[in-house]
Design a protein around this motif. Structure first.
Motif, PDB file in Angstrom:
ATOM      1  N   CYS A   1       0.867  -1.118   0.183  1.00  0.00           N
ATOM      2  CA  CYS A   1       0.119  -0.089   0.119  1.00  0.00           C
ATOM      3  C   CYS A   1       0.768   1.188   0.054  1.00  0.00           C
ATOM      4  O   CYS A   1       0.532   2.110  -0.695  1.00  0.00           O
ATOM      5  N   ALA A   2       2.065   1.267   0.898  1.00  0.00           N
ATOM      6  CA  ALA A   2       2.982   2.374   0.711  1.00  0.00           C
ATOM      7  C   ALA A   2       3.489   2.700  -0.697  1.00  0.00           C
ATOM      8  O   ALA A   2       3.725   3.481  -1.150  1.00  0.00           O
ATOM      9  N   HIS A   3       3.639   1.482  -1.214  1.00  0.00           N
ATOM     10  CA  HIS A   3       4.389   1.838  -2.704  1.00  0.00           C
ATOM     11  C   HIS A   3       3.370   2.088  -3.897  1.00  0.00           C
ATOM     12  O   HIS A   3       3.770   3.005  -4.772  1.00  0.00           O
ATOM     13  N   LEU A   4       2.162   1.653  -3.603  1.00  0.00           N
ATOM     14  CA  LEU A   4       0.805   2.033  -4.665  1.00  0.00           C
ATOM     15  C   LEU A   4       0.250   3.274  -4.420  1.00  0.00           C
ATOM     16  O   LEU A   4      -0.358   3.776  -5.070  1.00  0.00           O
ATOM     17  N   GLY A   5       0.344   3.826  -3.145  1.00  0.00           N
ATOM     18  CA  GLY A   5      -0.170   4.820  -2.591  1.00  0.00           C
ATOM     19  C   GLY A   5      -1.822   4.552  -2.245  1.00  0.00           C
ATOM     20  O   GLY A   5      -2.842   5.410  -2.502  1.00  0.00           O
TER      21      GLY A   5
ATOM     22  N   ARG B   1     -13.799 -14.378 -15.631  1.00  0.00           N
ATOM     23  CA  ARG B   1     -15.043 -13.872 -15.016  1.00  0.00           C
ATOM     24  C   ARG B   1     -15.486 -12.525 -15.354  1.00  0.00           C
ATOM     25  O   ARG B   1     -16.243 -11.842 -14.670  1.00  0.00           O
ATOM     26  N   GLY B   2     -14.825 -11.933 -16.537  1.00  0.00           N
ATOM     27  CA  GLY B   2     -15.257 -10.561 -16.929  1.00  0.00           C
ATOM     28  C   GLY B   2     -14.559  -9.571 -16.466  1.00  0.00           C
ATOM     29  O   GLY B   2     -15.147  -8.548 -16.572  1.00  0.00           O
ATOM     30  N   TYR B   3     -13.429  -9.698 -16.033  1.00  0.00           N
ATOM     31  CA  TYR B   3     -12.598  -8.323 -15.454  1.00  0.00           C
ATOM     32  C   TYR B   3     -11.430  -8.478 -16.275  1.00  0.00           C
ATOM     33  O   TYR B   3     -10.119  -8.331 -15.698  1.00  0.00           O
ATOM     34  N   ARG B   4     -11.340  -8.463 -17.633  1.00  0.00           N
ATOM     35  CA  ARG B   4      -9.954  -8.696 -18.292  1.00  0.00           C
ATOM     36  C   ARG B   4      -9.435  -7.283 -18.418  1.00  0.00           C
ATOM     37  O   ARG B   4      -8.021  -7.397 -18.414  1.00  0.00           O
ATOM     38  N   ALA B   5     -10.215  -6.161 -18.219  1.00  0.00           N
ATOM     39  CA  ALA B   5      -9.570  -4.949 -17.951  1.00  0.00           C
ATOM     40  C   ALA B   5      -9.067  -4.563 -16.807  1.00  0.00           C
ATOM     41  O   ALA B   5      -8.280  -3.413 -16.596  1.00  0.00           O
ATOM     42  N   SER B   6      -9.105  -5.374 -15.728  1.00  0.00           N
ATOM     43  CA  SER B   6      -8.220  -5.054 -14.524  1.00  0.00           C
ATOM     44  C   SER B   6      -6.773  -4.944 -14.548  1.00  0.00           C
ATOM     45  O   SER B   6      -6.268  -5.537 -15.401  1.00  0.00           O
ATOM     46  N   GLU B   7      -6.487  -3.992 -13.868  1.00  0.00           N
ATOM     47  CA  GLU B   7      -5.087  -3.557 -13.682  1.00  0.00           C
ATOM     48  C   GLU B   7      -4.274  -4.446 -12.616  1.00  0.00           C
ATOM     49  O   GLU B   7      -4.703  -4.161 -11.409  1.00  0.00           O
ATOM     50  N   LEU B   8      -3.238  -5.011 -12.988  1.00  0.00           N
ATOM     51  CA  LEU B   8      -2.367  -5.683 -12.234  1.00  0.00           C
ATOM     52  C   LEU B   8      -1.177  -5.323 -11.831  1.00  0.00           C
ATOM     53  O   LEU B   8      -0.401  -4.944 -12.755  1.00  0.00           O
ATOM     54  N   THR B   9      -0.667  -5.304 -10.617  1.00  0.00           N
ATOM     55  CA  THR B   9       0.878  -5.119 -10.392  1.00  0.00           C
ATOM     56  C   THR B   9       1.407  -6.017  -9.258  1.00  0.00           C
ATOM     57  O   THR B   9       0.588  -6.300  -8.322  1.00  0.00           O
ATOM     58  N   VAL B  10       2.436  -6.667 -10.016  1.00  0.00           N
ATOM     59  CA  VAL B  10       2.913  -7.639  -8.999  1.00  0.00           C
ATOM     60  C   VAL B  10       4.320  -7.293  -8.254  1.00  0.00           C
ATOM     61  O   VAL B  10       5.201  -6.765  -9.094  1.00  0.00           O
ATOM     62  N   LEU B  11       4.333  -7.140  -6.975  1.00  0.00           N
ATOM     63  CA  LEU B  11       5.461  -6.579  -6.310  1.00  0.00           C
ATOM     64  C   LEU B  11       5.976  -7.639  -5.771  1.00  0.00           C
ATOM     65  O   LEU B  11       5.745  -8.300  -4.904  1.00  0.00           O
ATOM     66  N   GLU B  12       7.384  -7.988  -6.058  1.00  0.00           N
ATOM     67  CA  GLU B  12       8.231  -8.855  -5.644  1.00  0.00           C
ATOM     68  C   GLU B  12       9.288  -8.265  -4.745  1.00  0.00           C
ATOM     69  O   GLU B  12       9.898  -7.454  -4.895  1.00  0.00           O
ATOM     70  N   GLN B  13       9.727  -9.236  -3.713  1.00  0.00           N
ATOM     71  CA  GLN B  13      10.698  -8.893  -2.723  1.00  0.00           C
ATOM     72  C   GLN B  13      10.821  -7.386  -2.231  1.00  0.00           C
ATOM     73  O   GLN B  13      11.637  -6.709  -2.104  1.00  0.00           O
TER      74      GLN B  13
ATOM     75  N   ALA C   1      16.192  -6.837  -4.126  1.00  0.00           N
ATOM     76  CA  ALA C   1      15.919  -7.679  -5.360  1.00  0.00           C
ATOM     77  C   ALA C   1      14.425  -7.097  -5.644  1.00  0.00           C
ATOM     78  O   ALA C   1      13.781  -7.618  -6.413  1.00  0.00           O
ATOM     79  N   GLU C   2      14.010  -6.178  -4.911  1.00  0.00           N
ATOM     80  CA  GLU C   2      12.555  -5.568  -5.165  1.00  0.00           C
ATOM     81  C   GLU C   2      12.326  -5.272  -6.631  1.00  0.00           C
ATOM     82  O   GLU C   2      13.262  -4.737  -7.395  1.00  0.00           O
ATOM     83  N   ARG C   3      11.148  -5.736  -7.379  1.00  0.00           N
ATOM     84  CA  ARG C   3      10.822  -5.695  -8.751  1.00  0.00           C
ATOM     85  C   ARG C   3       9.283  -5.640  -8.675  1.00  0.00           C
ATOM     86  O   ARG C   3       8.582  -6.138  -8.107  1.00  0.00           O
ATOM     87  N   VAL C   4       8.946  -4.740  -9.684  1.00  0.00           N
ATOM     88  CA  VAL C   4       7.509  -4.586  -9.939  1.00  0.00           C
ATOM     89  C   VAL C   4       7.043  -4.765 -11.281  1.00  0.00           C
ATOM     90  O   VAL C   4       7.956  -4.280 -12.062  1.00  0.00           O
ATOM     91  N   VAL C   5       6.264  -5.527 -11.461  1.00  0.00           N
ATOM     92  CA  VAL C   5       5.748  -5.761 -12.929  1.00  0.00           C
ATOM     93  C   VAL C   5       4.205  -5.396 -13.054  1.00  0.00           C
ATOM     94  O   VAL C   5       3.351  -5.673 -12.273  1.00  0.00           O
ATOM     95  N   THR C   6       3.602  -4.691 -14.115  1.00  0.00           N
ATOM     96  CA  THR C   6       2.318  -4.223 -14.166  1.00  0.00           C
ATOM     97  C   THR C   6       1.621  -4.837 -15.576  1.00  0.00           C
ATOM     98  O   THR C   6       2.418  -5.412 -16.499  1.00  0.00           O
ATOM     99  N   GLY C   7       0.385  -4.894 -15.647  1.00  0.00           N
ATOM    100  CA  GLY C   7      -0.154  -5.396 -16.783  1.00  0.00           C
ATOM    101  C   GLY C   7      -1.730  -5.215 -16.780  1.00  0.00           C
ATOM    102  O   GLY C   7      -2.020  -5.189 -15.550  1.00  0.00           O
ATOM    103  N   ARG C   8      -2.473  -5.870 -17.500  1.00  0.00           N
ATOM    104  CA  ARG C   8      -3.927  -6.072 -17.461  1.00  0.00           C
ATOM    105  C   ARG C   8      -4.169  -7.649 -17.428  1.00  0.00           C
ATOM    106  O   ARG C   8      -3.450  -8.350 -18.124  1.00  0.00           O
ATOM    107  N   ALA C   9      -5.291  -7.823 -16.845  1.00  0.00           N
ATOM    108  CA  ALA C   9      -5.525  -9.214 -16.470  1.00  0.00           C
ATOM    109  C   ALA C   9      -5.671 -10.013 -17.942  1.00  0.00           C
ATOM    110  O   ALA C   9      -5.368 -11.236 -18.020  1.00  0.00           O
ATOM    111  N   GLY C  10      -6.367  -9.504 -18.666  1.00  0.00           N
ATOM    112  CA  GLY C  10      -6.697 -10.153 -20.101  1.00  0.00           C
ATOM    113  C   GLY C  10      -5.487 -10.044 -21.252  1.00  0.00           C
ATOM    114  O   GLY C  10      -5.672 -10.862 -21.973  1.00  0.00           O
TER     115      GLY C  10
END
Length: 407
Positions: free
Chosen positions: A116-120, A169-181, A186-195
């Motif tokens: 939450c701190a990273h994403l605001g 389930r019909g949420y292909r446009a959802s925004e995903l952010t994967v926050l690693e470590q 080794a912190e890494r952030v990857v983003t994209g849409r579900a679909g």
């Protein structure tokens, strides 16, 4: 005789991906002063070499814990946990095994706080769901347009699985952010849409942030009882939407309660009982094998895969089940022995709700009402439908509902 050495509390220290550098002075002191430091290989590596003190958790861990701490009685023990030990973590497990009075917990910021701190994202406005040792389909009970979710996953395939489920389930446009470590070197952030998710598996130590966006051709499901009938796969044996809403209101689910849904049909009552409160439990009893399988599929699709389905005919199928707080009889009201068995299974304060659509079932409920009291209600429903070139009211079968609380 020498007095037996008292057992000091087990100190549970939360540690993050930043390792030793991220620990407070109090946490470092607990690790340094311990005679035994328990942890996973990753956690022990984070605190540096501890010759003669470092010890791996046994595997499988849970059944070995009582014996392990019996062996360590009287020694200063530090147990390492990931992040906040009391948030889906080791601290909760040790509280159940040892009791809270035997523990001292020193938390580290949880992965949720760091994300939450990273994403605001305000923590209080963010919904958290865990898919660690839990069915991923539970996520579907929390998905809603505009909602922000944090999903705890258990392996590197987790983000892809979350994206696939949302797209299905019909949420292909959802925004995903994967926050690693998070918080580590080794912190890494990857983003994209579900679909459109095409990222390869990454680090297993990750949390998936989801901003839910509903596709234009998808209808969002509400969280209140009375889901649309077409939300269910069924063969006609389904408590209809309006009747279902009234029935759930009379069942009145409360946290932690267990429901028996007897003659479950498509499982709609049990499913919406579980959707009403995530700590509730339910057993759906259905004699037809095909319908029983359909109930399980409906439960997964609607985010409550924990619904237990028992295949068999009541009252025999009720034997050995955990005692319920509430019972709904939607099918099989007139089957010999069903109502007596259900009434007998309820403890004081338990509630029985039964619906009838046939004259024979209605007569039986009227008889029980005459002997035991409660409330008897007749529910009639009419829907607008074409009548030639005009519109009229088409009546559905009336439903007689009996509700009784056990003294």
């Amino acid at each position: 005789m020498a007095a037996e050495r008292p057992s000091p509390p087990v100190v549970v220290v939360g540690i993050g991906a930043d390792g030793w550098a991220g620990l407070s002075a109090v946490a470092r002191h607990a690790v340094d002063e311990a005679e035994v430091v328990l942890g996973s290989p990753r956690q022990l590596e984070l605190i540096g070499p501890r010759p003669g003190k470092a010890r791996l958790w046994p595997s499988p861990m849970l059944p070995a814990l009582p014996g392990l701490f019996e062996q360590l009685a009287g020694r200063r023990v530090c147990a390492l946990a990931s992040g906040d030990p009391m948030f889906y973590g080791l601290g909760s497990t040790l509280c159940r095994v040892l009791g809270p009075q035997r523990l001292e917990v020193i938390p580290h910021p949880s992965s949720v706080s760091l994300a939450c701190a990273h994403l605001g994202w305000p923590v209080q406005d963010t919904y958290v769901r865990s898919a660690v040792a839990r069915p991923l389909h539970r996520l579907l009970a929390s998905v809603a347009p505009g909602r922000r979710l944090l999903v705890l996953t258990s392996d590197a395939e987790g983000p892809s699985a979350v994206a696939g489920l949302l797209a299905e389930r019909g949420y292909r446009a959802s925004e995903l952010t994967v926050l690693e470590q998070l918080g580590g070197p080794a912190e890494r952030v990857v983003t994209g849409r579900a679909g459109e998710w095409a990222h390869p598996p990454g680090d297993p130590l990750a949390i998936v942030a989801v901003h839910c966006v509903l596709d234009q051709d998808t209808v969002a499901l509400p969280f209140v009882p009375g889901l649309p009938d077409d939300a269910y796969d069924h063969d006609g044996q389904l408590t209809k939407r309006e009747i279902r809403a009234v029935t759930l209101a009379r069942l009145a689910p409360l946290p932690g309660q267990l429901l028996w849904d007897v003659g479950a049909g498509a499982g709609s009552i049990a499913i919406e009982w579980l959707r009403a409160e995530e700590s509730c439990r339910a057993v759906a009893v259905e004699r037809d094998l095909e319908r029983a399988a359909r109930i399980s599929r409906n439960a997964a699709a609607l985010g409550v895969p924990g619904l237990r389905v028992v295949t068999g005919e009541a009252p025999e199928a009720l034997e050995g089940l955990d005692p319920p707080a509430t019972i709904f009889v939607g099918g099989g009201v007139t089957v010999d022995g069903v109502l007596p068995a259900c009434w007998s299974a309820l403890g004081p304060g338990g509630r029985l709700v039964a619906n009838a659509v046939t004259m024979e079932a209605e007569s039986l409920l009227a008889s029980w009402y005459g002997r035991h009291g409660g409330s008897l209600t007749r529910i009639e429903l009419r829907r607008a439908a074409p009548v030639g070139g005009f519109t009229g009211w088409r009546a559905a079968l009336p439903v007689t509902q009996w509700v009784l609380d056990k003294p």
